[in-house]
Design an enzyme around this catalytic site. Structure first.
Site, PDB file in Angstrom:
ATOM      1  N   SER A   1       0.822  -1.217   0.000  1.00 53.34           N
ATOM      2  CA  SER A   1       0.000   0.000   0.000  1.00 53.34           C
ATOM      3  C   SER A   1       0.846   1.253   0.000  1.00 53.34           C
ATOM      4  CB  SER A   1      -0.857   0.043   1.265  1.00 53.34           C
ATOM      5  OG  SER A   1      -1.727  -1.035   1.323  1.00 53.34           O
TER       6      SER A   1
ATOM      7  N   HIS B   1      -0.985  -2.562  -7.432  1.00 50.90           N
ATOM      8  CA  HIS B   1      -1.735  -2.212  -6.217  1.00 50.90           C
ATOM      9  C   HIS B   1      -3.235  -2.271  -6.477  1.00 50.90           C
ATOM     10  CE1 HIS B   1      -2.854   0.895  -2.938  1.00 50.90           C
ATOM     11  NE2 HIS B   1      -2.742  -0.299  -2.415  1.00 50.90           N
TER      12      HIS B   1
ATOM     13  N   GLU C   1      -3.166   0.403  -9.478  1.00 52.77           N
ATOM     14  CA  GLU C   1      -2.031   1.306  -9.673  1.00 52.77           C
ATOM     15  C   GLU C   1      -0.835   0.426 -10.053  1.00 52.77           C
ATOM     16  OE1 GLU C   1      -2.751   5.071  -6.680  1.00 52.77           O
ATOM     17  OE2 GLU C   1      -2.238   3.185  -5.746  1.00 52.77           O
TER      18      GLU C   1
ATOM     19  N   ASN D   1      -3.561   6.231  -1.868  1.00 48.75           N
ATOM     20  CA  ASN D   1      -3.347   6.221  -0.416  1.00 48.75           C
ATOM     21  C   ASN D   1      -2.730   7.525   0.096  1.00 48.75           C
ATOM     22  OD1 ASN D   1      -4.515   3.765  -0.167  1.00 48.75           O
ATOM     23  ND2 ASN D   1      -2.605   2.597  -0.085  1.00 48.75           N
TER      24      ASN D   1
HETATM   25  N1  CAA Z   1     -15.777  -9.365  -2.063  1.00 52.36           N
HETATM   26  C1  CAA Z   1     -16.391  -9.566  -3.248  1.00 52.36           C
HETATM   27  N2  CAA Z   1     -17.452  -8.854  -3.664  1.00 52.36           N
HETATM   28  C2  CAA Z   1     -17.945  -7.935  -2.822  1.00 52.36           C
HETATM   29  C3  CAA Z   1     -17.384  -7.666  -1.570  1.00 52.36           C
HETATM   30  C4  CAA Z   1     -16.260  -8.443  -1.201  1.00 52.36           C
HETATM   31  N3  CAA Z   1     -15.628  -8.252  -0.023  1.00 52.36           N
HETATM   32  N4  CAA Z   1     -18.087  -6.676  -0.968  1.00 52.36           N
HETATM   33  C5  CAA Z   1     -19.067  -6.323  -1.823  1.00 52.36           C
HETATM   34  N5  CAA Z   1     -18.972  -7.079  -2.933  1.00 52.36           N
HETATM   35  C6  CAA Z   1     -19.805  -6.988  -4.138  1.00 52.36           C
HETATM   36  C7  CAA Z   1     -21.218  -7.449  -3.879  1.00 52.36           C
HETATM   37  O1  CAA Z   1     -21.339  -8.842  -4.034  1.00 52.36           O
HETATM   38  C8  CAA Z   1     -21.975  -6.679  -4.934  1.00 52.36           C
HETATM   39  O2  CAA Z   1     -21.818  -7.322  -6.184  1.00 52.36           O
HETATM   40  P1  CAA Z   1     -23.006  -7.358  -7.267  1.00 52.36           P
HETATM   41  O3  CAA Z   1     -23.350  -5.920  -7.541  1.00 52.36           O
HETATM   42  O4  CAA Z   1     -22.365  -8.052  -8.436  1.00 52.36           O
HETATM   43  O5  CAA Z   1     -24.116  -8.107  -6.659  1.00 52.36           O
HETATM   44  C9  CAA Z   1     -21.230  -5.339  -5.023  1.00 52.36           C
HETATM   45  O6  CAA Z   1     -19.911  -5.607  -4.512  1.00 52.36           O
HETATM   46  C10 CAA Z   1     -21.877  -4.256  -4.196  1.00 52.36           C
HETATM   47  O7  CAA Z   1     -21.979  -4.759  -2.872  1.00 52.36           O
HETATM   48  P2  CAA Z   1     -23.110  -4.357  -1.840  1.00 52.36           P
HETATM   49  O8  CAA Z   1     -24.363  -3.955  -2.569  1.00 52.36           O
HETATM   50  O9  CAA Z   1     -23.217  -5.403  -0.807  1.00 52.36           O
HETATM   51  O10 CAA Z   1     -22.474  -3.158  -1.084  1.00 52.36           O
HETATM   52  P3  CAA Z   1     -22.299  -1.664  -1.466  1.00 52.36           P
HETATM   53  O11 CAA Z   1     -23.130  -1.219  -2.589  1.00 52.36           O
HETATM   54  O12 CAA Z   1     -22.448  -1.010  -0.156  1.00 52.36           O
HETATM   55  O13 CAA Z   1     -20.777  -1.595  -1.934  1.00 52.36           O
HETATM   56  C11 CAA Z   1     -18.467  -1.417  -1.609  1.00 52.36           C
HETATM   57  C12 CAA Z   1     -19.748  -2.095  -1.157  1.00 52.36           C
HETATM   58  C13 CAA Z   1     -18.182  -1.796  -3.063  1.00 52.36           C
HETATM   59  C14 CAA Z   1     -17.355  -1.929  -0.729  1.00 52.36           C
HETATM   60  C15 CAA Z   1     -18.651   0.140  -1.490  1.00 52.36           C
HETATM   61  O14 CAA Z   1     -19.094   0.470  -0.202  1.00 52.36           O
HETATM   62  C16 CAA Z   1     -17.382   0.919  -1.762  1.00 52.36           C
HETATM   63  O15 CAA Z   1     -17.025   1.181  -2.902  1.00 52.36           O
HETATM   64  N6  CAA Z   1     -16.678   1.318  -0.686  1.00 52.36           N
HETATM   65  C17 CAA Z   1     -15.407   2.049  -0.770  1.00 52.36           C
HETATM   66  C18 CAA Z   1     -14.283   1.039  -0.724  1.00 52.36           C
HETATM   67  C19 CAA Z   1     -12.935   1.675  -0.865  1.00 52.36           C
HETATM   68  O16 CAA Z   1     -12.739   2.872  -0.715  1.00 52.36           O
HETATM   69  N7  CAA Z   1     -11.915   0.838  -1.129  1.00 52.36           N
HETATM   70  C20 CAA Z   1     -10.550   1.271  -1.194  1.00 52.36           C
HETATM   71  C21 CAA Z   1      -9.909   1.210   0.166  1.00 52.36           C
HETATM   72  S1  CAA Z   1      -8.222   1.724   0.144  1.00 52.36           S
HETATM   73  C22 CAA Z   1      -7.399   0.421  -0.491  1.00 52.36           C
HETATM   74  O17 CAA Z   1      -7.933  -0.617  -0.749  1.00 52.36           O
HETATM   75  C23 CAA Z   1      -5.938   0.603  -0.723  1.00 52.36           C
HETATM   76  C24 CAA Z   1      -5.054   0.261   0.382  1.00 52.36           C
HETATM   77  O18 CAA Z   1      -3.865   0.069   0.115  1.00 52.36           O
HETATM   78  C25 CAA Z   1      -5.495   0.195   1.779  1.00 52.36           C
HETATM   79  P1  NAD Z   2      -3.907  -9.473   5.911  1.00 53.96           P
HETATM   80  O1  NAD Z   2      -3.304  -9.326   7.232  1.00 53.96           O
HETATM   81  O2  NAD Z   2      -5.395  -9.589   5.803  1.00 53.96           O
HETATM   82  O3  NAD Z   2      -3.300 -10.741   5.161  1.00 53.96           O
HETATM   83  C1  NAD Z   2      -1.938 -11.008   5.062  1.00 53.96           C
HETATM   84  C2  NAD Z   2      -1.769 -12.523   4.958  1.00 53.96           C
HETATM   85  O4  NAD Z   2      -0.409 -12.813   4.634  1.00 53.96           O
HETATM   86  C3  NAD Z   2      -2.089 -13.255   6.248  1.00 53.96           C
HETATM   87  O5  NAD Z   2      -3.102 -14.208   5.979  1.00 53.96           O
HETATM   88  C4  NAD Z   2      -0.773 -13.890   6.639  1.00 53.96           C
HETATM   89  O6  NAD Z   2      -0.927 -15.170   7.242  1.00 53.96           O
HETATM   90  C5  NAD Z   2      -0.059 -14.010   5.310  1.00 53.96           C
HETATM   91  N1  NAD Z   2       1.406 -14.084   5.404  1.00 53.96           N
HETATM   92  C6  NAD Z   2       2.239 -13.433   6.241  1.00 53.96           C
HETATM   93  N2  NAD Z   2       3.522 -13.735   5.966  1.00 53.96           N
HETATM   94  C7  NAD Z   2       3.503 -14.590   4.928  1.00 53.96           C
HETATM   95  C8  NAD Z   2       4.509 -15.271   4.186  1.00 53.96           C
HETATM   96  N3  NAD Z   2       5.790 -15.073   4.432  1.00 53.96           N
HETATM   97  N4  NAD Z   2       4.120 -16.112   3.195  1.00 53.96           N
HETATM   98  C9  NAD Z   2       2.807 -16.292   2.922  1.00 53.96           C
HETATM   99  N5  NAD Z   2       1.809 -15.681   3.586  1.00 53.96           N
HETATM  100  C10 NAD Z   2       2.149 -14.821   4.568  1.00 53.96           C
HETATM  101  O7  NAD Z   2      -3.400  -8.248   5.036  1.00 53.96           O
HETATM  102  P2  NAD Z   2      -4.084  -7.544   3.789  1.00 53.96           P
HETATM  103  O8  NAD Z   2      -5.017  -6.508   4.275  1.00 53.96           O
HETATM  104  O9  NAD Z   2      -4.555  -8.582   2.836  1.00 53.96           O
HETATM  105  O10 NAD Z   2      -2.820  -6.791   3.177  1.00 53.96           O
HETATM  106  C11 NAD Z   2      -1.835  -7.467   2.438  1.00 53.96           C
HETATM  107  C12 NAD Z   2      -1.019  -6.459   1.658  1.00 53.96           C
HETATM  108  O11 NAD Z   2      -1.883  -5.757   0.762  1.00 53.96           O
HETATM  109  C13 NAD Z   2      -0.353  -5.394   2.510  1.00 53.96           C
HETATM  110  O12 NAD Z   2       0.865  -5.014   1.917  1.00 53.96           O
HETATM  111  C14 NAD Z   2      -1.353  -4.253   2.467  1.00 53.96           C
HETATM  112  O13 NAD Z   2      -0.775  -3.006   2.729  1.00 53.96           O
HETATM  113  C15 NAD Z   2      -1.830  -4.361   1.035  1.00 53.96           C
HETATM  114  N6  NAD Z   2      -3.159  -3.811   0.776  1.00 53.96           N
HETATM  115  C16 NAD Z   2      -4.143  -3.917   1.709  1.00 53.96           C
HETATM  116  C17 NAD Z   2      -5.398  -3.405   1.423  1.00 53.96           C
HETATM  117  C18 NAD Z   2      -6.505  -3.501   2.413  1.00 53.96           C
HETATM  118  O14 NAD Z   2      -7.523  -2.797   2.233  1.00 53.96           O
HETATM  119  N7  NAD Z   2      -6.417  -4.297   3.462  1.00 53.96           N
HETATM  120  C19 NAD Z   2      -5.651  -2.818   0.161  1.00 53.96           C
HETATM  121  C20 NAD Z   2      -4.616  -2.760  -0.785  1.00 53.96           C
HETATM  122  C21 NAD Z   2      -3.366  -3.255  -0.466  1.00 53.96           C
END
Ligand code: CAA
Ligand code: NAD
Length: 509
Positions: free
Chosen positions: A128, A149, A161, A199
């Protein structure tokens, strides 16, 4: 080593390492595209958990009529679960690493991949925020390492990304971009910088929301509602933090802070405390919300709606701004007076995010009974979300009375303390400022920034498009008020924003 652009059709076997929140979704996505997947975990029990999550996702698709039983079984048959990294990656054309966001773990794994993979295998990390350059620099063939990403939930969010380091030849980035398209995603290609596009903009905003909660500006429900009902985002920031996982959130903010410094990135103490308590959000059952007891997900902290509705309210109008509200109140049988009297239960003033409601409250003469009302401009929705703004000197029952009145007249409302920007604009405009800084730094174009936020986080419109709708001058004036009240340099409008405001220029055409 690889030479030339490898076509997606030549990537037939993909190893996904780490079957957590992200890895299980990525493995599902890749298997759905017809490719073989080696699904690799650290041990049997995590492997079982990851495969159970993947199966549950496919079963949900079957139960919604999106997938047949036979198609689900074919997808599952393409996935080979294993806890043996070396065996799992041996034949892979591409490895996608999705293990926890910790540099020492990633480096140790890439050391293993150096030994176990073919020399022409592309190694992609789903990190991330960590430096992909540092991961690549530690490997034997750094040129084959890049970022891929995905966004949570991986099967749903449309963005990938694709991140190049100084070592990455253009062909590798191109191959990953083509593959992303083949998986049904839209790639945005960027260079390696902490947080990439999404992010680096999302996490300071999420951190800001935690600080609003921590400083009692509003309840968690109202902070989330300001983002959903006020800005039209699909999820509130505290719900989104819980979805991503608080351990991951903290790791990302730490990396951003190390790279950029300043209060926008310094993790809010409450986030650290929740992590110390091992409350990691949805995946552990509790974070900002408690997922073990569904009733706590929606119940407001205080049920303001049950307080008695005042028989008379004073409504101090300015420029006709509250005329419509006056009619709505009168229509429910509540008397509306132009000035407060001894009969008045509540005094309503028009609130402006650039000015303290306190001053209007003092001028009205009944400061303890004053509530400011500010309607958030939200596209076509009329009326927009109402922010009910309470100066700290108001009486204890004023919030409850204001909420009861809002409930009686059917107003969609949140309650906030009297701080510049209130809830919705403070969250949004600080992010707009960050987005302009990213463009100003030459990292990404306005169009790419907007596309990334729309496809990666489900924004209805990108931050720079939203900024244009509001106008740069207005954003600058609210930011200046936020800066004046807090002294926090992070709220100073960046030079390019101030220039665009002065010139009346738009970021998008
Ligand atoms: N896995 C698979 N499919 C999923 C799911 C999951 N965990 N969650 C929801 N879905 C699917 C549903 O099955 C549904 O599919 P269909 O339309 O084909 O039936 C669709 O997504 C919409 O789901 P819902 O109607 O249940 O829910 P919603 O309309 O409230 O949408 C959401 C859920 C798509 C998550 C929406 O709330 C959303 O876009 N949220 C923002 C999420 C976001 O910002 N993500 C980025 C986070 S940052 C990141 O990821 C980067 C990082 O490095 C941390
Ligand atoms: P998570 O904690 O849900 O899952 C990580 C998994 O990796 C665990 O199941 C753990 O057992 C496994 N693991 C640890 N060490 C390992 C190894 N050496 N070999 C094999 N498996 C191993 O984490 P996550 O949220 O899925 O995040 C994973 C990566 O993706 C991170 O780098 C995170 O920053 C990135 N990411 C996370 C998100 C998010 O929304 N959570 C979105 C985009 C990217």
């Amino acid at each position: 080593m690889t030479s030339g652009v490898i076509q997606p059709t030549d990537i037939r076997e993909v190893a996904v390492i780490g079957l957590g929140l992200m890895g299980s979704g990525i493995a599902e996505l890749v298997a759905r595209s017809g490719r073989r997947v080696d699904a690799i975990e650290i041990d049997r029990s995590f492997l079982d958990q990851g495969m159970a999550r993947l199966r549950a996702s496919l079963d949900k698709a079957v139960s919604r009529g999106k997938l047949t039983d036979a198609a689900r079984d074919e997808i599952l048959a393409r996935i080979r679960p294993t806890d043996d990294v070396a065996a799992g990656v041996a034949d892979a054309d591409l490895v996608i690493e999705a293990i926890p966001e910790r540099m020492e773990l990633k480096k140790a794994l890439f050391d293993q991949l150096d030994e176990a993979c073919r020399a022409d295998t592309i190694l992609a990390t789903n990190t991330s925020s960590l430096s992909i350059t540092e991961i690549a620099g530690g490997t034997r063939y750094g040129a084959r390492v890049a970022g891929m990403h995905f966004f949570n939930p991986a099967p749903v969010m449309k963005l990938v990304e694709v991140i190049s380091t100084v070592l990455t030849p253009p062909e590798i980035a191109e191959t990953l971009a083509l593959l992303s398209s083949d998986l049904g995603k839209t790639p945005v290609q960027v260079s390696d910088r902490a947080g990439f596009v999404v992010n680096a903009l999302l996490f300071p905003y999420l951190n800001h929301a935690i600080r609003l909660l921590e400083t009692a500006q509003a309840t968690r429900e109202d902070i989330d509602k300001a983002a959903t009902a006020g800005l039209g985002l699909p999820m509130g920031p505290l719900t989104l933090l819980d979805l991503v996982g608080l351990d991951t959130d903290l790791a990302i903010l730490e990396t951003l802070q190390a790279e950029f410094g300043g209060s926008r990135y310094a993790p809010a103490p409450l986030l650290r405390k929740l992590c110390d308590a091992r409350l990691f959000g949805r995946k552990s059952g509790r974070g900002f919300y408690d997922y073990r007891r569904p009733s706590t997900l929606t119940a407001p902290a205080e049920d303001h709606g049950r307080a008695p509705v005042p028989a008379e309210v004073a409504l101090i109008r300015e420029d006709g701004r509250l005329d419509e509200l006056a009619s709505q109140i009168t229509a429910t049988g509540i008397r509306v007076a132009p000035q407060p009297s001894d009969e008045t239960g509540l005094v309503i003033v028009a609130a402006d995010p650039r000015h303290r409601v306190l001053d209007a409250a003092l001028a009205a003469g009944h400061p303890a009974d004053v509530v400011g009302v500010h309607f958030v401009e939200s596209g076509n929705r009329k009326p927009g979300l109402a922010e009910l703004v309470l100066p700290d000197i108001t009486a204890a029952g004023t919030a409850a009375k204001a909420a009861a009145l809002a409930a009686r007249i059917g107003l969609d409302a949140v309650i906030t303390r009297d701080r510049p920007g209130f809830l919705t604009e403070t969250l949004a405009y600080a992010q707009f400022n960050d987005a302009v800084r990213m463009f100003q730094d030459g990292y990404a174009s306005p169009a790419d920034i907007d596309t990334a936020m729309m496809l990666g986080c489900g924004y209805p419109r990108g931050p720079l498009q939203m900024l244009d709708e509001v106008g740069a001058a207005r954003v600058v004036s609210v930011l200046e008020a936020m800066h004046a009240a807090t002294g926090d340099p992070a709220f100073t409008p960046v030079p390019l924003l101030a220039e665009y405001a002065a010139a009346g220029t738009r970021f998008r055409n």
